[in-house]
Scaffold this motif. Sequence first.
Motif, mmCIF file in Angstrom:
data_model
loop_
_atom_site.group_PDB
_atom_site.id
_atom_site.type_symbol
_atom_site.label_atom_id
_atom_site.label_comp_id
_atom_site.label_asym_id
_atom_site.label_seq_id
_atom_site.Cartn_x
_atom_site.Cartn_y
_atom_site.Cartn_z
ATOM 1 N N TYR A 147 -7.048 -0.819 -5.657
ATOM 2 C CA TYR A 147 -7.934 0.211 -4.985
ATOM 3 C C TYR A 147 -7.165 1.518 -4.927
ATOM 4 N N GLY B 56 -3.162 -0.860 -2.924
ATOM 5 C CA GLY B 56 -3.922 0.394 -2.687
ATOM 6 C C GLY B 56 -3.300 1.557 -2.623
ATOM 7 N N ARG C 284 0.753 -1.182 0.157
ATOM 8 C CA ARG C 284 -0.198 0.067 0.095
ATOM 9 C C ARG C 284 0.851 1.261 -0.117
#
Length: 520
Positions: free
Chosen positions: A323, A290, A251
């Motif tokens: 995401y 993400g 992430r």
Amino acid sequence: IGGDVFGGGSLAPVTGSPIVTAVAGSSGTRLFGGGKGETADITGNTTVTVSGGAFTDVFGGGDAADVLTGGTTVTISGGTMSGAVYGGGNEAGVSGNAGITVSNATILNGVYGGCNVTGTIGGDVNLLLSSGTIGAEEAKTSVHGGGYGKNTTVSGDVTVNLGTKGQSYDGTVIYGDIYGGSALGSVNSNTADTTRLNLYKGKIYGNAYGGGLGDSITEALVYGTVKVLLDGAAFNISYSDDAYRVPLSGRLYGCNNVNGTPKGEVYVTVLSTTPLNGGAHTLGTYEVQGVYGGGNAAAYDPTDPNTPTYVLVDGCDDISIEYVYGGGTAAPVPATNVTIIGAFEICYVFGGGNGKSRVYGGENPGADVGLKGGVSYGTGDKIGTTQVIILGGTIHNVFGGSNTKGDVPNGTNVILGDENPQICAFNVDNVYGGGNEAYLSGSSEIILNCIEGLDEIYGGSRMADIDDDVNLHILSGTFGKVFGGNEESGAISGSITVTIEESGCLPIKIGELYGGGNRA
């Protein structure tokens, strides 16, 4: 040498610029460019070069002795450090700049541009990781542009480069996280300065943060602007073993981890992503879990609360992300601005935050936009709003709001397409003005411009209540199904207005048009 090595004195000061060099076969406990005791300050610069050998910790500065008038330069081009590398001192500051360059070395306990325990870098920090290994698979560690400890400070700019633009050889492997900011301390005391985290070449088996790392008690603060750039570095994606699939790595955040915040603006830009082990991009195999404008369990609380996070994704055939969020994970932001110019594939885009995934060790408390602890950030015109602009790319789902928990009290705004010719192919499946499962107390708005094809559009949410009005404006393009309301469930308490006004570059073609919802 069995003990410590100092470029300066034990108790006496040095006027001049110490140079400490360690080569293959050398060893010691701690290696200092500066002096030992509090009275052994350096008037000048320090230079530490390690091309081999084995040491515990390496410091550009002194143990308790400051570098009074100059800066520090640390160059690690080989060897093994069982501890950490610091641009500053142990419990001592540096009046000037601190620079660290690492290549072909193993550093097991982290790299810090600033000081350890206590001390201020009076100038800028520049940290370059070209190759080598930071941490170990079984013992993860971190890289920080700032220092380690709540009493460490960097006054000026901070620049952390993982590799260089266009680097052809393999980059650094980081078993852990990388931060632009400090661990528990502060950076950019001169608030006009900037913290930059540039991720060009290397492999990250953790997460990346433009801000710093706090804990349950201590905030790590970034007083200036934060700019994060991902342009080629590879992320490993891993999850916890439980049924909730808590993301453990992969992430990229604009803000902090756990506690603390940038106080200036935050910009996250993604220009390219890379498969972890090389090769071509593959549909359905995401290379970054993400990308977030906000923080991880750390609220974004800028000095000017009327400040959105800015997320820009721009790479027609070069970007693969599962995401994209304007907000954070389990953390609020005042407002968001997300722009997608192009991407090879993105599964989900949210204007709001990630209130869906469990955070490690517990439930996610939600990720509001414009609300901090249930109270508004203020009264600015951007506070409590999201804006999502999609100009191109293959994107499966676009939401103006948040994922599961996360309100947007002053409204969402989604704009798709543009009158200008598209640089990247536009291939979007589903669009929602509201959120996924997240309640929305504000209004929802979608504007559709010059789109050659789009499968399904919902003015509302996928499956959540909206307590305000829904407005859907169709100006140009071809659409499969258009719904003014929600998709699966949830009630809309306000009015639904669908406006069709052909004023764009393409005629309007709609397969099916409904003022209400689908199954809602």
